[in-house]
Write a protein that holds these residues in place. Sequence first.
Motif, PDB file in Angstrom:
ATOM      1  N   GLN A  81       0.820  -1.212   0.000  1.00  0.00           N
ATOM      2  CA  GLN A  81       0.000   0.000   0.000  1.00  0.00           C
ATOM      3  C   GLN A  81       0.852   1.260   0.000  1.00  0.00           C
ATOM      4  O   GLN A  81       0.345   2.352  -0.226  1.00  0.00           O
ATOM      5  N   ASP A  82       2.153   1.125   0.248  1.00  0.00           N
ATOM      6  CA  ASP A  82       3.023   2.294   0.407  1.00  0.00           C
ATOM      7  C   ASP A  82       4.367   2.034  -0.279  1.00  0.00           C
ATOM      8  O   ASP A  82       5.228   1.341   0.266  1.00  0.00           O
ATOM      9  N   PRO A  83       4.571   2.587  -1.463  1.00  0.00           N
ATOM     10  CA  PRO A  83       5.820   2.338  -2.212  1.00  0.00           C
ATOM     11  C   PRO A  83       7.085   2.710  -1.437  1.00  0.00           C
ATOM     12  O   PRO A  83       8.110   2.045  -1.562  1.00  0.00           O
ATOM     13  N   GLU A  84       7.003   3.752  -0.606  1.00  0.00           N
ATOM     14  CA  GLU A  84       8.185   4.155   0.164  1.00  0.00           C
ATOM     15  C   GLU A  84       8.568   3.081   1.185  1.00  0.00           C
ATOM     16  O   GLU A  84       9.746   2.768   1.370  1.00  0.00           O
ATOM     17  N   GLN A  85       7.557   2.502   1.836  1.00  0.00           N
ATOM     18  CA  GLN A  85       7.817   1.426   2.804  1.00  0.00           C
ATOM     19  C   GLN A  85       8.366   0.192   2.088  1.00  0.00           C
ATOM     20  O   GLN A  85       9.250  -0.495   2.606  1.00  0.00           O
ATOM     21  N   ARG A  86       7.865  -0.072   0.887  1.00  0.00           N
ATOM     22  CA  ARG A  86       8.356  -1.232   0.140  1.00  0.00           C
ATOM     23  C   ARG A  86       9.827  -1.043  -0.225  1.00  0.00           C
ATOM     24  O   ARG A  86      10.621  -1.976  -0.126  1.00  0.00           O
ATOM     25  N   ARG A  87      10.174   0.170  -0.651  1.00  0.00           N
ATOM     26  CA  ARG A  87      11.578   0.444  -0.996  1.00  0.00           C
ATOM     27  C   ARG A  87      12.483   0.282   0.218  1.00  0.00           C
ATOM     28  O   ARG A  87      13.585  -0.260   0.116  1.00  0.00           O
ATOM     29  N   TRP A  88      12.005   0.757   1.377  1.00  0.00           N
ATOM     30  CA  TRP A  88      12.811   0.618   2.608  1.00  0.00           C
ATOM     31  C   TRP A  88      13.067  -0.864   2.894  1.00  0.00           C
ATOM     32  O   TRP A  88      14.189  -1.270   3.205  1.00  0.00           O
ATOM     33  N   LEU A  89      12.005  -1.676   2.781  1.00  0.00           N
ATOM     34  CA  LEU A  89      12.115  -3.104   3.078  1.00  0.00           C
ATOM     35  C   LEU A  89      13.062  -3.783   2.097  1.00  0.00           C
ATOM     36  O   LEU A  89      13.903  -4.603   2.496  1.00  0.00           O
ATOM     37  N   ILE A 160       0.231  -6.911  -6.379  1.00  0.00           N
ATOM     38  CA  ILE A 160       1.495  -7.646  -6.451  1.00  0.00           C
ATOM     39  C   ILE A 160       2.050  -7.593  -7.871  1.00  0.00           C
ATOM     40  O   ILE A 160       3.247  -7.381  -8.083  1.00  0.00           O
ATOM     41  N   LEU A 161       1.173  -7.746  -8.850  1.00  0.00           N
ATOM     42  CA  LEU A 161       1.607  -7.668 -10.249  1.00  0.00           C
ATOM     43  C   LEU A 161       2.225  -6.310 -10.561  1.00  0.00           C
ATOM     44  O   LEU A 161       3.225  -6.219 -11.276  1.00  0.00           O
ATOM     45  N   GLN A 162       1.642  -5.251 -10.000  1.00  0.00           N
ATOM     46  CA  GLN A 162       2.178  -3.907 -10.242  1.00  0.00           C
ATOM     47  C   GLN A 162       3.568  -3.744  -9.636  1.00  0.00           C
ATOM     48  O   GLN A 162       4.409  -3.015 -10.167  1.00  0.00           O
ATOM     49  N   ALA A 163       3.816  -4.416  -8.506  1.00  0.00           N
ATOM     50  CA  ALA A 163       5.109  -4.291  -7.817  1.00  0.00           C
ATOM     51  C   ALA A 163       6.191  -5.117  -8.501  1.00  0.00           C
ATOM     52  O   ALA A 163       7.382  -4.819  -8.377  1.00  0.00           O
ATOM     53  N   GLN A 164       5.780  -6.158  -9.217  1.00  0.00           N
ATOM     54  CA  GLN A 164       6.748  -6.998  -9.922  1.00  0.00           C
ATOM     55  C   GLN A 164       7.067  -6.378 -11.284  1.00  0.00           C
ATOM     56  O   GLN A 164       6.365  -5.495 -11.764  1.00  0.00           O
ATOM     57  N   ALA A 165       8.147  -6.850 -11.866  1.00  0.00           N
ATOM     58  CA  ALA A 165       8.511  -6.371 -13.202  1.00  0.00           C
ATOM     59  C   ALA A 165       7.364  -6.618 -14.162  1.00  0.00           C
ATOM     60  O   ALA A 165       6.655  -7.612 -14.074  1.00  0.00           O
TER      61      ALA A 165
END
Length: 207
Positions: A81-89, A160-165
């Motif tokens: 839900q939060d691209p910034e948190q995903r990048r941190w992880l 999930i599809l959006q987050a993957q290549a």
Amino acid sequence: MTPSNKLIIGLTGGIGSGKSAAAARFAEAHGIHVVDADIKSRVVVEPGRPALHRIVDRFGDLVLQDDGTLNRAVLRERVFQDPEQRRWLEQLLHPLIRDEIITDLAAAESPYALLVSPLLVESGQYQMTQRVLVVDVPEALQIARTTARDNVPEQQVRAILQAQAQREDRLRHAHDVITNDKDLAALHQQVDQLHQYYLALSTGAKP
């Protein structure tokens, strides 16, 4: 950037594409050493590992199960839900996962080894491989398979599809492609053919 001189094949594909079924065929029918980046991603956040402490510090105890292990479903919901948190992880976990992968690949005794990762392209893990094998399926089939398999809503699968290549980006990196839009026998046949090809490559022969 590979762990040794051994031929390393990177196997990837979007969620629900059949990566695991393809990898299982390489391992069970042909004895190929398989390293699964998803398994390594669980190892680095086991209780007692520094990464788990940092995740809890950032997201709170809500991301822990009662037994002290990471609640991956809750964490996934938070970071998607939060691209910034995903990048941190990702910045925390990717280097740790990479170290685990390199150690495991270096121990391979089969003629070539397989690195299976849904994030092979996005994480840069493909740089540890000599060839990229993509298991490719139409997006509609990915969604149908994943909602049925994991009993999750379509909206979550789409996130999930959006987050993957993107499919096109994976295919641009591909040296080899398995089209997995039919049955398991068709998938196995394609794996078996590629196995013979990779054996030839691993010995330096021209297939």
